[in-house]
Each structure stands twice: as structure tokens, then as C-alpha cells.
Design a protein around this motif. Sequence first.
Motif, PDB file in Angstrom:
ATOM      1  N   MET A 269       0.807  -1.221   0.000  1.00 11.58           N
ATOM      2  CA  MET A 269       0.000   0.000   0.000  1.00 11.58           C
ATOM      3  C   MET A 269       0.838   1.267   0.000  1.00 11.58           C
ATOM      4  O   MET A 269       0.301   2.368   0.160  1.00 11.58           O
ATOM      5  CB  MET A 269      -0.920   0.001   1.225  1.00 11.58           C
ATOM      6  N   THR A 270       2.148   1.137  -0.183  1.00  8.51           N
ATOM      7  CA  THR A 270       3.027   2.309  -0.096  1.00  8.51           C
ATOM      8  C   THR A 270       2.650   3.395  -1.100  1.00  8.51           C
ATOM      9  O   THR A 270       2.545   4.584  -0.744  1.00  8.51           O
ATOM     10  CB  THR A 270       4.491   1.882  -0.327  1.00  8.51           C
ATOM     11  N   THR A 271       2.439   3.012  -2.339  1.00 10.37           N
ATOM     12  CA  THR A 271       2.127   4.016  -3.372  1.00 10.37           C
ATOM     13  C   THR A 271       0.827   4.756  -3.083  1.00 10.37           C
ATOM     14  O   THR A 271       0.800   5.992  -3.124  1.00 10.37           O
ATOM     15  CB  THR A 271       2.071   3.353  -4.759  1.00 10.37           C
ATOM     16  N   PRO A 272      -0.286   4.069  -2.781  1.00  7.79           N
ATOM     17  CA  PRO A 272      -1.506   4.813  -2.450  1.00  7.79           C
ATOM     18  C   PRO A 272      -1.359   5.713  -1.230  1.00  7.79           C
ATOM     19  O   PRO A 272      -1.891   6.833  -1.214  1.00  7.79           O
ATOM     20  CB  PRO A 272      -2.541   3.708  -2.191  1.00  7.79           C
ATOM     21  N   LEU A 273      -0.640   5.249  -0.209  1.00  7.70           N
ATOM     22  CA  LEU A 273      -0.497   6.056   1.002  1.00  7.70           C
ATOM     23  C   LEU A 273       0.319   7.318   0.734  1.00  7.70           C
ATOM     24  O   LEU A 273      -0.020   8.409   1.216  1.00  7.70           O
ATOM     25  CB  LEU A 273       0.153   5.226   2.110  1.00  7.70           C
ATOM     26  N   ALA A 398      -4.103  10.208   4.575  1.00  5.63           N
ATOM     27  CA  ALA A 398      -3.329   8.963   4.508  1.00  5.63           C
ATOM     28  C   ALA A 398      -3.912   7.914   5.458  1.00  5.63           C
ATOM     29  O   ALA A 398      -4.006   6.726   5.115  1.00  5.63           O
ATOM     30  CB  ALA A 398      -1.865   9.231   4.838  1.00  5.63           C
ATOM     31  N   VAL A 399      -4.326   8.345   6.649  1.00  5.82           N
ATOM     32  CA  VAL A 399      -4.946   7.420   7.600  1.00  5.82           C
ATOM     33  C   VAL A 399      -6.294   6.937   7.068  1.00  5.82           C
ATOM     34  O   VAL A 399      -6.651   5.757   7.226  1.00  5.82           O
ATOM     35  CB  VAL A 399      -5.105   8.092   8.986  1.00  5.82           C
ATOM     36  N   ASN A 400      -7.053   7.829   6.426  1.00  5.97           N
ATOM     37  CA  ASN A 400      -8.328   7.421   5.822  1.00  5.97           C
ATOM     38  C   ASN A 400      -8.123   6.304   4.795  1.00  5.97           C
ATOM     39  O   ASN A 400      -8.851   5.299   4.783  1.00  5.97           O
ATOM     40  CB  ASN A 400      -9.003   8.612   5.135  1.00  5.97           C
ATOM     41  N   VAL A 401      -7.133   6.481   3.928  1.00  2.45           N
ATOM     42  CA  VAL A 401      -6.863   5.494   2.876  1.00  2.45           C
ATOM     43  C   VAL A 401      -6.353   4.184   3.475  1.00  2.45           C
ATOM     44  O   VAL A 401      -6.731   3.088   3.030  1.00  2.45           O
ATOM     45  CB  VAL A 401      -5.848   6.063   1.860  1.00  2.45           C
ATOM     46  N   TRP A 402      -5.514   4.279   4.490  1.00  2.41           N
ATOM     47  CA  TRP A 402      -5.021   3.087   5.182  1.00  2.41           C
ATOM     48  C   TRP A 402      -6.192   2.335   5.825  1.00  2.41           C
ATOM     49  O   TRP A 402      -6.253   1.103   5.792  1.00  2.41           O
ATOM     50  CB  TRP A 402      -3.988   3.489   6.221  1.00  2.41           C
ATOM     51  N   GLY A 403      -7.157   3.079   6.379  1.00  2.00           N
ATOM     52  CA  GLY A 403      -8.348   2.453   6.946  1.00  2.00           C
ATOM     53  C   GLY A 403      -9.170   1.734   5.890  1.00  2.00           C
ATOM     54  O   GLY A 403      -9.715   0.652   6.142  1.00  2.00           O
ATOM     55  N   ASP A 404      -9.281   2.332   4.685  1.00  2.00           N
ATOM     56  CA  ASP A 404      -9.982   1.667   3.584  1.00  2.00           C
ATOM     57  C   ASP A 404      -9.306   0.348   3.229  1.00  2.00           C
ATOM     58  O   ASP A 404      -9.970  -0.675   3.002  1.00  2.00           O
ATOM     59  CB  ASP A 404     -10.001   2.562   2.338  1.00  2.00           C
ATOM     60  N   ALA A 405      -7.977   0.384   3.159  1.00  2.00           N
ATOM     61  CA  ALA A 405      -7.216  -0.806   2.771  1.00  2.00           C
ATOM     62  C   ALA A 405      -7.356  -1.916   3.807  1.00  2.00           C
ATOM     63  O   ALA A 405      -7.543  -3.094   3.460  1.00  2.00           O
ATOM     64  CB  ALA A 405      -5.742  -0.440   2.583  1.00  2.00           C
ATOM     65  N   VAL A 406      -7.270  -1.551   5.078  1.00  2.00           N
ATOM     66  CA  VAL A 406      -7.434  -2.547   6.145  1.00  2.00           C
ATOM     67  C   VAL A 406      -8.851  -3.105   6.123  1.00  2.00           C
ATOM     68  O   VAL A 406      -9.064  -4.315   6.278  1.00  2.00           O
ATOM     69  CB  VAL A 406      -7.112  -1.918   7.517  1.00  2.00           C
ATOM     70  N   GLY A 407      -9.827  -2.225   5.896  1.00  2.00           N
ATOM     71  CA  GLY A 407     -11.208  -2.677   5.813  1.00  2.00           C
ATOM     72  C   GLY A 407     -11.409  -3.686   4.705  1.00  2.00           C
ATOM     73  O   GLY A 407     -12.143  -4.679   4.872  1.00  2.00           O
ATOM     74  N   ALA A 408     -10.772  -3.474   3.557  1.00  2.00           N
ATOM     75  CA  ALA A 408     -10.885  -4.407   2.443  1.00  2.00           C
ATOM     76  C   ALA A 408     -10.344  -5.783   2.821  1.00  2.00           C
ATOM     77  O   ALA A 408     -10.947  -6.816   2.502  1.00  2.00           O
ATOM     78  CB  ALA A 408     -10.145  -3.861   1.223  1.00  2.00           C
ATOM     79  N   ALA A 409      -9.208  -5.809   3.517  1.00  2.22           N
ATOM     80  CA  ALA A 409      -8.612  -7.082   3.920  1.00  2.22           C
ATOM     81  C   ALA A 409      -9.490  -7.813   4.926  1.00  2.22           C
ATOM     82  O   ALA A 409      -9.684  -9.039   4.837  1.00  2.22           O
ATOM     83  CB  ALA A 409      -7.221  -6.843   4.510  1.00  2.22           C
ATOM     84  N   VAL A 410     -10.029  -7.071   5.898  1.00  2.00           N
ATOM     85  CA  VAL A 410     -10.862  -7.685   6.937  1.00  2.00           C
ATOM     86  C   VAL A 410     -12.154  -8.228   6.338  1.00  2.00           C
ATOM     87  O   VAL A 410     -12.555  -9.371   6.610  1.00  2.00           O
ATOM     88  CB  VAL A 410     -11.161  -6.658   8.054  1.00  2.00           C
ATOM     89  N   VAL A 411     -12.821  -7.424   5.516  1.00  6.11           N
ATOM     90  CA  VAL A 411     -14.074  -7.867   4.904  1.00  6.11           C
ATOM     91  C   VAL A 411     -13.827  -9.050   3.973  1.00  6.11           C
ATOM     92  O   VAL A 411     -14.633  -9.994   3.911  1.00  6.11           O
ATOM     93  CB  VAL A 411     -14.750  -6.701   4.145  1.00  6.11           C
ATOM     94  N   ASP A 412     -12.706  -9.036   3.258  1.00 11.19           N
ATOM     95  CA  ASP A 412     -12.363 -10.149   2.371  1.00 11.19           C
ATOM     96  C   ASP A 412     -12.195 -11.430   3.171  1.00 11.19           C
ATOM     97  O   ASP A 412     -12.661 -12.507   2.763  1.00 11.19           O
ATOM     98  CB  ASP A 412     -11.083  -9.824   1.611  1.00 11.19           C
ATOM     99  N   ARG A 413     -11.573 -11.311   4.332  1.00  6.41           N
ATOM    100  CA  ARG A 413     -11.403 -12.477   5.203  1.00  6.41           C
ATOM    101  C   ARG A 413     -12.752 -12.989   5.713  1.00  6.41           C
ATOM    102  O   ARG A 413     -13.017 -14.186   5.712  1.00  6.41           O
ATOM    103  CB  ARG A 413     -10.502 -12.107   6.399  1.00  6.41           C
TER     104      ARG A 413
END
Length: 420
Positions: A269-273, A398-413
Motif C-alpha cells: 500500500m506504499t504508493t496509495p499512502l 493517509a490514515v483514511n486510505v489506510w483504513g480503507d485498505a485494512v477494511g478491504a482485507a478484513v471484509v475479504d477475510r
Amino acid sequence: MKTTGGPHNLLIGMLLGILTGILLGGFVPSFGLGIQFLGDLFLQALFALVVPLVVSSMIVGIASLGDVRQLGPLGIRTVLFFMTTTGLAVLVGLILVIVLHPGVPLEQLPNGTAPAPPSEVSLQMNDQPTSLVELFKTILTSLVPKNLFAAMAETQILPLIVFALIFGGVLTTIGEKGILVIRLFEGINDAMMAIVHLLMWVAPVGIGALIAGRLGEAGGFSGFWPQLSSLGTYVATVLIALGIHGFLILPLALRILGKQSVPSYAKAMTTPLMTAFSTSSSSATLPLTMESLIEEAGVSRRVVSFVVPLGATINMNGTALYEAVAAMFIAQTYGIELGLGETLIVLITATLSAIGAAGIPEAGLVTMVIVLKAVDLPIEGISLILVVDWFLDRCRTAVNVWGDAVGAAVVDRWESGTKP
């Protein structure tokens, strides 16, 4: 579409771009302003991809569900996660601002940080909602645009999401004709992702130019440092709170709920952040976020297509945290004591208004006013913090986008765990 040996080189390029931008904008402000147009070109290219990418990915994602009734559990899990993390972010901010107490009496503030007259702040709020009830009425009205193409031209993400959900669901019910249209949008989606992939290679230049230009506007280091130091304790409080949420709470959720390796996921996620920090826009970062999650982090396209566009509009962890801290800071500065009841109102209002502010022009100002009015704080206090807002805006985005990314991983799981 993966890049052979590319991510490592791209990461180095991004870091060099940011460092170069900081040095040029900090030491040679005029040069930083001169190259800002390169960053503006990069930003405009990102915005140009947002609408076709969101619409096509949402339609393909909904169509891939097969049975549209599966959308209910997916949506509930997504909103539940985003509301929980946003509430936790606000709680962290409130605890820190109460403990550190960054607010000082008005008469002790440095010159240039006095509040603006109430009329100046109120003028910016013309025709804008000033309560949670008005805000949610505005949101519900905006879900159905008068003109779909006008919504696209104005990059109004939320009504486009609603349209794509309905359109994608209907396509699954009309047989062979629907399948043909779905295949068309699959092709559009693949093409958009390929363009995003190409755009990532000029990201170091664009990001560096944006940072150089913004520092140039602030007058370089010599102009920015006095602004930062005048509100140093307040800035430090916000940054520490964002750090706790971004480096502790969200990674814990990623590891425990998403079952992901935090270092490898963060690297993907480095590039999006970095883009989120340089552009201060979750929507502009959306194409890069989706590309990185699918191609680098390995999150399913179906989940990414639904969770990330929705998260870019309603998931505002960093923004909600910032507004809670700012409200308490303004109260402390004006010498207004907020009890437990008022503090709880700030927590609830900041959480709900951040979630409900999607698609509202000047959303940050609108939600801040709503939080202040909920506990009868003077709205002109907003002008106290505007001088450093441009910098903190990048951090909270940046924190908002990181939260989106974490949310995607959790929901995917969660989604994969419910499959037979």
C-alpha cells in the motif's frame, strides 16, 4: 497486471520523489511553485480515472455476486467495520487531547492566530447543513442525482455507487443481454486498471511536484516552520493520535481480523499512502488504492470493487479523529469546560458526521461546524487551526486510505470465511 521487479523500484522512486519535493519546496520555494503544474497534471489524471473505474468496478463486482441478496451481508460487514474503526479513532483523539491539553488561552496565542470574525466563517457555510439531521437529509437527497452525467462530471462518488449497485444488480436479471453488457464493463474495468498501472510509473514525479508546490506556497521551510511552531502542541496531539490509530489500532485489526502480515500489506500500500499524503484526497487516490489491493496485496477484486469506493466516501477515520481533537482544542482555547456528557456528544457527532459527509462540498468545514454546534462551541474558532490545516489534512487523508485498505482485507477475510 503485475510488474516484474517493479514494486521495489517504484518504492525507491516514490521515496526519492517525496524527498526531492521536500528539499526543492523547502529551500527553493519559487522553484517548487514553478514545477507544481506537474503535480496538478498527475492529480487531474487520477481524477479522470475515478468515475470510469468506480462505475465499471462496482458493476462488475455486483454482477460477480451472482445472487444480489449476497450484497446485504457484504454491505453490513463493511459499514460495521468502518463505523467501529471511526469510533475508535475519535476515542483515541479525545483521550489524547484531554491528557495533553494543547489549548492555551486566546491572549497567549502568537500573532496571526487570532480567530476570524464569526461572519467570515459563517459566510463559508451558506446553504450548507449545520446539524446531523440536515446533513443526513442532504446525503439522502444526493443519492439520486438530477443528472447522472452531471454527477460524473462533478465526481460525486456516492450517487454513482448507488447507480452502479442498482444497474449491476439489474444486469444479472435480464439474461443473455445482461451478460453482454457485463462483459463490456469487465473490459472497461481491465482497461482502467491497466491505465492506472501505467500512471503509477509517473507517480514519483507527480507526488514530488505536489509536495514542492505546497511547500512553495507556504514560503518554504522559513514560512512553514513559524506556522507549525505556533500551534506545535496541537499539531503534535493530532499527529500522535493519528499515529496510534494508523500504526497500532488498524494494524491490530489487519493482523487479528484480516489474518494478514502487516509489513507486507503496508508495503503493498506504499504508493496509495504516499499519493494520499501528497494529494490530500481519498477520491484521487482511489484508482491507485484499488490497483495495489488487487495486484499487490491479493485482496479479491469482488471485495475491493465494493469496499474501497464505499470506504473512500464514508470511511473517514483520520478526519473524524482530527475534528474531535480540533473541537476540544477550540474549547480549551476559549476556556470552555466540556463535561463527560458534552465529550460523549463530540465522540458521537464526530463519528456520525464523518461517515455522513460523503459528497458534501467543503465536507471538512461542514462536519467541523456540526461538531462545534452540537456542544455550543464558537464556530469562529475554526480559523485558529486553518494555518496548519493543509498539512494535517494530508496526514489524516493517509490514515483514511489506510483504513480503507485494512477494511478491504478484513471484509475479504470475513467473506471467504462464510463461503461453503
